[in-house]
Design an enzyme around this catalytic site. Structure first.
Site, short mmCIF file in Angstrom:
data_model
loop_
_atom_site.label_atom_id
_atom_site.label_comp_id
_atom_site.label_asym_id
_atom_site.label_seq_id
_atom_site.Cartn_x
_atom_site.Cartn_y
_atom_site.Cartn_z
CG PHE A 112 101.48 21.48 10.43
CD1 PHE A 112 100.04 21.82 10.34
CD2 PHE A 112 102.08 22.61 10.91
CE1 PHE A 112 99.45 23.18 10.45
CE2 PHE A 112 101.63 23.92 11.25
CZ PHE A 112 100.36 24.07 10.82
CG ASP A 113 103.48 14.14 8.43
OD1 ASP A 113 102.22 13.95 8.15
OD2 ASP A 113 104.45 13.86 8.01
CB ILE A 114 99.60 13.89 14.26
CG1 ILE A 114 100.33 14.94 15.17
CG2 ILE A 114 99.22 12.71 15.23
CD1 ILE A 114 101.48 14.46 15.74
CG ASN A 159 105.60 10.95 11.19
OD1 ASN A 159 106.32 10.34 10.58
ND2 ASN A 159 104.89 12.10 10.51
CB THR A 167 100.14 12.32 5.60
OG1 THR A 167 101.40 12.27 5.98
CG2 THR A 167 99.95 11.11 5.05
#
Length: 226
Positions: A36-38, A42, A77
């Site tokens: 959920f935050d690729i 990261n 994001t």
């Protein structure tokens, strides 16, 4: 300071390595892990430019049999969040949401830029996936820097076509990460051009927290892709 740019072969290997990492999270574990935050910030690189997915603060664990999961709030994001994560009318939230984020990130890797129209002032914006889609469909020069031979052109074109499949608005039209790996490793001639992306570009974030770490893909002392 002089900027050093990663070669296209390295970019291709990084995109493939990230795909393999996501495929492991989605299918290789006993439970399915949705990140959920690729995004670029990261993804960490070691000295051999092997990518590692980091920061699982927004991750959600579910069974491998679950195709749709429930979330109480949008996760991710700005610029990388799949449409269905913030608006359920686009479909259910699933591992395909990570696929969307991956696609947007790889497009930034290819373009070395965000959704800014080339050749216009900084206040004018277009949806970059639409711009790059037009270049692929026309089969003209991709307008990308540092491509010096046909192998690099093929690698860039593969990354673009796969990314455009990954950012399809309907989650059911996006490939799995296993399919992404298959497409990246396969022949360019076997890749079909996906439908044109039709979502509008999101507003530009005011905070630098959302700026792309892949812009120009600068190689500095850090081992991250920032």
């Amino acid at each position: 300071m002089e900027h050093k740019y990663l070669e296209w072969g390295t970019l291709y290997r990084i995109s493939l390595g990230i795909a393999r990492g996501l495929e492991y999270l989605h299918r290789g574990c006993n439970t399915r892990i949705l990140h959920f935050d690729i995004k670029p910030h990261n993804i960490l690189l070691d000295k051999e430019f092997t990518p590692k997915i980091s920061d699982f603060g927004l991750a959600k664990v579910c069974t491998r049999e679950e195709s749709i999961i429930s979330t109480l709030e949008a996760r991710g994001t700005v610029g990388y969040i799949a449409p269905e994560v913030f608006c359920r009318s686009f479909g259910g939230v699933s591992h395909k949401s990570d696929v969307y984020s991956y696609g947007m990130m790889v497009l930034e890797m290819v373009g070395g830029r965000k959704n800014i129209s080339p050749g216009v002032d900084h206040t004018s914006e277009i949806f970059f996936p639409r711009w790059v889609y037009k270049r692929v469909v026309l089969d003209g020069e991709l307008g990308l820097k540092r491509i010096t031979n046909e192998d690099e052109k093929t690698q860039a074109r593969k990354m673009i076509i796969v990314s455009l499949w990954c950012i399809q608005t309907d989650p059911s039209n996006r490939p799995t990460m296993s399919k992404v790996i298959e497409m990246l490793e396969g022949s360019i001639d076997s890749l079909e051009v996906p439908p044109k992306p039709y979502l509008s570009s999101p507003p530009r974030p005011s905070s630098t927290e959302f700026s792309s770490g892949f812009t120009s893909l600068q190689v500095q002392s850090s081992t991250s892709l920032e």
